[in-house]
Design a protein around this motif. Structure first.
Motif, PDB file in Angstrom:
ATOM      1  N   PRO A  14       0.802  -1.226   0.000  1.00 10.76           N
ATOM      2  CA  PRO A  14       0.000   0.000   0.000  1.00 10.76           C
ATOM      3  C   PRO A  14       0.841   1.286   0.000  1.00 10.76           C
ATOM      4  O   PRO A  14       0.367   2.331  -0.433  1.00 10.76           O
ATOM      5  CB  PRO A  14      -0.826  -0.109   1.280  1.00 10.76           C
ATOM      6  CG  PRO A  14      -0.081  -1.066   2.150  1.00 10.76           C
ATOM      7  CD  PRO A  14       0.679  -1.972   1.237  1.00 10.76           C
ATOM      8  N   ARG A  15       2.044   1.197   0.478  1.00 12.17           N
ATOM      9  CA  ARG A  15       2.940   2.355   0.539  1.00 12.17           C
ATOM     10  C   ARG A  15       4.382   1.904   0.328  1.00 12.17           C
ATOM     11  O   ARG A  15       4.717   0.744   0.497  1.00 12.17           O
ATOM     12  CB  ARG A  15       2.825   3.071   1.889  1.00 12.17           C
ATOM     13  CG  ARG A  15       1.458   3.692   2.113  1.00 12.17           C
ATOM     14  CD  ARG A  15       1.342   4.277   3.499  1.00 12.17           C
ATOM     15  NE  ARG A  15      -0.001   4.746   3.723  1.00 12.17           N
ATOM     16  CZ  ARG A  15      -0.386   6.002   3.574  1.00 12.17           C
ATOM     17  NH1 ARG A  15       0.474   6.921   3.231  1.00 12.17           N
ATOM     18  NH2 ARG A  15      -1.635   6.356   3.792  1.00 12.17           N
ATOM     19  N   CYS A  50      -4.466   0.574  10.245  1.00 15.48           N
ATOM     20  CA  CYS A  50      -3.390   1.481  10.627  1.00 15.48           C
ATOM     21  C   CYS A  50      -2.321   1.576   9.542  1.00 15.48           C
ATOM     22  O   CYS A  50      -1.138   1.688   9.852  1.00 15.48           O
ATOM     23  CB  CYS A  50      -2.781   1.035  11.945  1.00 15.48           C
ATOM     24  SG  CYS A  50      -2.052  -0.627  11.891  1.00 15.48           S
ATOM     25  N   GLU A  51      -2.739   1.540   8.301  1.00 15.24           N
ATOM     26  CA  GLU A  51      -1.783   1.501   7.184  1.00 15.24           C
ATOM     27  C   GLU A  51      -0.793   2.660   7.213  1.00 15.24           C
ATOM     28  O   GLU A  51       0.410   2.459   7.109  1.00 15.24           O
ATOM     29  CB  GLU A  51      -2.559   1.521   5.868  1.00 15.24           C
ATOM     30  CG  GLU A  51      -1.694   1.561   4.647  1.00 15.24           C
ATOM     31  CD  GLU A  51      -2.522   1.803   3.402  1.00 15.24           C
ATOM     32  OE1 GLU A  51      -2.158   2.710   2.636  1.00 15.24           O
ATOM     33  OE2 GLU A  51      -3.514   1.093   3.203  1.00 15.24           O
ATOM     34  N   ARG A  52      -1.294   3.877   7.373  1.00 16.50           N
ATOM     35  CA  ARG A  52      -0.415   5.050   7.373  1.00 16.50           C
ATOM     36  C   ARG A  52       0.477   5.070   8.610  1.00 16.50           C
ATOM     37  O   ARG A  52       1.687   5.296   8.519  1.00 16.50           O
ATOM     38  CB  ARG A  52      -1.236   6.341   7.298  1.00 16.50           C
ATOM     39  CG  ARG A  52      -0.363   7.609   7.288  1.00 16.50           C
ATOM     40  CD  ARG A  52      -1.191   8.880   7.301  1.00 16.50           C
ATOM     41  NE  ARG A  52      -2.175   8.943   8.371  1.00 16.50           N
ATOM     42  CZ  ARG A  52      -1.898   9.282   9.630  1.00 16.50           C
ATOM     43  NH1 ARG A  52      -0.679   9.595   9.989  1.00 16.50           N
ATOM     44  NH2 ARG A  52      -2.852   9.315  10.547  1.00 16.50           N
ATOM     45  N   GLU A  53      -0.119   4.842   9.774  1.00 13.53           N
ATOM     46  CA  GLU A  53       0.648   4.888  11.017  1.00 13.53           C
ATOM     47  C   GLU A  53       1.726   3.805  11.049  1.00 13.53           C
ATOM     48  O   GLU A  53       2.847   4.050  11.503  1.00 13.53           O
ATOM     49  CB  GLU A  53      -0.280   4.731  12.230  1.00 13.53           C
ATOM     50  CG  GLU A  53      -1.272   5.855  12.394  1.00 13.53           C
ATOM     51  CD  GLU A  53      -2.573   5.621  11.641  1.00 13.53           C
ATOM     52  OE1 GLU A  53      -2.657   4.658  10.836  1.00 13.53           O
ATOM     53  OE2 GLU A  53      -3.512   6.412  11.827  1.00 13.53           O
ATOM     54  N   LEU A  54       1.383   2.631  10.551  1.00 14.35           N
ATOM     55  CA  LEU A  54       2.367   1.549  10.505  1.00 14.35           C
ATOM     56  C   LEU A  54       3.484   1.889   9.526  1.00 14.35           C
ATOM     57  O   LEU A  54       4.657   1.646   9.813  1.00 14.35           O
ATOM     58  CB  LEU A  54       1.695   0.227  10.121  1.00 14.35           C
ATOM     59  CG  LEU A  54       2.604  -0.995  10.011  1.00 14.35           C
ATOM     60  CD1 LEU A  54       3.401  -1.230  11.281  1.00 14.35           C
ATOM     61  CD2 LEU A  54       1.769  -2.233   9.671  1.00 14.35           C
ATOM     62  N   ALA A  55       3.140   2.502   8.397  1.00 15.10           N
ATOM     63  CA  ALA A  55       4.167   2.905   7.423  1.00 15.10           C
ATOM     64  C   ALA A  55       5.128   3.915   8.052  1.00 15.10           C
ATOM     65  O   ALA A  55       6.344   3.839   7.833  1.00 15.10           O
ATOM     66  CB  ALA A  55       3.507   3.500   6.183  1.00 15.10           C
ATOM     67  N   GLU A  56       4.602   4.834   8.845  1.00 10.59           N
ATOM     68  CA  GLU A  56       5.456   5.823   9.516  1.00 10.59           C
ATOM     69  C   GLU A  56       6.408   5.138  10.498  1.00 10.59           C
ATOM     70  O   GLU A  56       7.594   5.469  10.564  1.00 10.59           O
ATOM     71  CB  GLU A  56       4.598   6.856  10.238  1.00 10.59           C
ATOM     72  CG  GLU A  56       3.846   7.775   9.291  1.00 10.59           C
ATOM     73  CD  GLU A  56       2.809   8.644   9.984  1.00 10.59           C
ATOM     74  OE1 GLU A  56       2.610   8.512  11.226  1.00 10.59           O
ATOM     75  OE2 GLU A  56       2.172   9.456   9.286  1.00 10.59           O
ATOM     76  N   ARG A  57       5.898   4.168  11.250  1.00 10.20           N
ATOM     77  CA  ARG A  57       6.758   3.439  12.199  1.00 10.20           C
ATOM     78  C   ARG A  57       7.792   2.602  11.465  1.00 10.20           C
ATOM     79  O   ARG A  57       8.942   2.499  11.900  1.00 10.20           O
ATOM     80  CB  ARG A  57       5.921   2.573  13.133  1.00 10.20           C
ATOM     81  CG  ARG A  57       5.133   3.442  14.132  1.00 10.20           C
ATOM     82  CD  ARG A  57       4.577   2.625  15.251  1.00 10.20           C
ATOM     83  NE  ARG A  57       5.579   2.055  16.105  1.00 10.20           N
ATOM     84  CZ  ARG A  57       6.020   2.583  17.241  1.00 10.20           C
ATOM     85  NH1 ARG A  57       5.577   3.749  17.628  1.00 10.20           N
ATOM     86  NH2 ARG A  57       6.901   1.956  17.986  1.00 10.20           N
ATOM     87  N   LEU A  58       7.390   2.008  10.346  1.00  8.84           N
ATOM     88  CA  LEU A  58       8.345   1.232   9.549  1.00  8.84           C
ATOM     89  C   LEU A  58       9.463   2.124   9.030  1.00  8.84           C
ATOM     90  O   LEU A  58      10.637   1.742   9.064  1.00  8.84           O
ATOM     91  CB  LEU A  58       7.640   0.547   8.377  1.00  8.84           C
ATOM     92  CG  LEU A  58       6.756  -0.647   8.708  1.00  8.84           C
ATOM     93  CD1 LEU A  58       5.992  -1.107   7.473  1.00  8.84           C
ATOM     94  CD2 LEU A  58       7.580  -1.782   9.292  1.00  8.84           C
ATOM     95  N   ALA A  59       9.113   3.313   8.562  1.00 11.65           N
ATOM     96  CA  ALA A  59      10.116   4.244   8.044  1.00 11.65           C
ATOM     97  C   ALA A  59      11.123   4.605   9.131  1.00 11.65           C
ATOM     98  O   ALA A  59      12.342   4.582   8.892  1.00 11.65           O
ATOM     99  CB  ALA A  59       9.447   5.500   7.496  1.00 11.65           C
ATOM    100  N   LYS A  60      10.636   4.900  10.332  1.00 18.54           N
ATOM    101  CA  LYS A  60      11.532   5.247  11.441  1.00 18.54           C
ATOM    102  C   LYS A  60      12.436   4.069  11.807  1.00 18.54           C
ATOM    103  O   LYS A  60      13.627   4.240  12.044  1.00 18.54           O
ATOM    104  CB  LYS A  60      10.720   5.682  12.662  1.00 18.54           C
ATOM    105  CG  LYS A  60      10.063   7.028  12.498  1.00 18.54           C
ATOM    106  CD  LYS A  60       9.239   7.380  13.715  1.00 18.54           C
ATOM    107  CE  LYS A  60       8.479   8.682  13.488  1.00 18.54           C
ATOM    108  NZ  LYS A  60       7.590   8.997  14.603  1.00 18.54           N
ATOM    109  N   THR A  61      11.850   2.894  11.841  1.00 13.58           N
ATOM    110  CA  THR A  61      12.616   1.696  12.191  1.00 13.58           C
ATOM    111  C   THR A  61      13.700   1.422  11.158  1.00 13.58           C
ATOM    112  O   THR A  61      14.860   1.174  11.506  1.00 13.58           O
ATOM    113  CB  THR A  61      11.665   0.480  12.295  1.00 13.58           C
ATOM    114  OG1 THR A  61      10.697   0.740  13.318  1.00 13.58           O
ATOM    115  CG2 THR A  61      12.421  -0.792  12.616  1.00 13.58           C
ATOM    116  N   LEU A  62      13.323   1.482   9.883  1.00 14.62           N
ATOM    117  CA  LEU A  62      14.284   1.207   8.815  1.00 14.62           C
ATOM    118  C   LEU A  62      15.354   2.291   8.730  1.00 14.62           C
ATOM    119  O   LEU A  62      16.518   1.993   8.477  1.00 14.62           O
ATOM    120  CB  LEU A  62      13.549   1.054   7.481  1.00 14.62           C
ATOM    121  CG  LEU A  62      12.583  -0.141   7.410  1.00 14.62           C
ATOM    122  CD1 LEU A  62      11.736  -0.063   6.146  1.00 14.62           C
ATOM    123  CD2 LEU A  62      13.322  -1.463   7.505  1.00 14.62           C
TER     124      LEU A  62
END
Length: 110
Positions: A14-15, A50-62
């Protein structure tokens, strides 16, 4: 493991962060583990909305050079138990069902 050979895999994400997470997981883990975690991430995004919120957390983690921790993410996106409604179930008496069955038998006999 079907995710590896999936023709429309890029359309499945999705993102961009989900694709990036998959590629990072493939680089650092076995193909099987990478596919499993990616499917779990996609399911979490869908199930919890939580698609957007999870994408934001993934970006920070990566960006921090870390891999997504699916257990921590499930916990983070789990519903707050204090917000869940209390449901009280009142069971009906079995005598009411017996009366319905008896009435049905009387109708069939007539």
């Amino acid at each position: 493991m079907a995710l590896l050979q999936l023709v429309y895999r890029d359309k499945l994400f999705p993102r961009q962060e989900y694709r990036r997470a998959f590629e990072t997981l493939l680089d650092r883990l076995s193909d099987k583990q990478a596919c499993k975690i990616t499917v779990e991430l996609l399911a979490l995004a869908h199930d919890r909305g939580c698609e957007r919120e999870l994408a934001e957390r993934l970006a920070k983690t990566l960006d921090a050079g870390e891999l997504p921790d699916i257990i921590a993410l499930r916990t983070f996106f789990a519903p707050d138990p204090a917000q869940l409604p209390t449901v009280n179930v009142r069971l009906a008496s079995l005598q009411g069902y017996e009366a319905l069955i008896d009435a049905r038998h009387l109708e069939d006999a007539a």
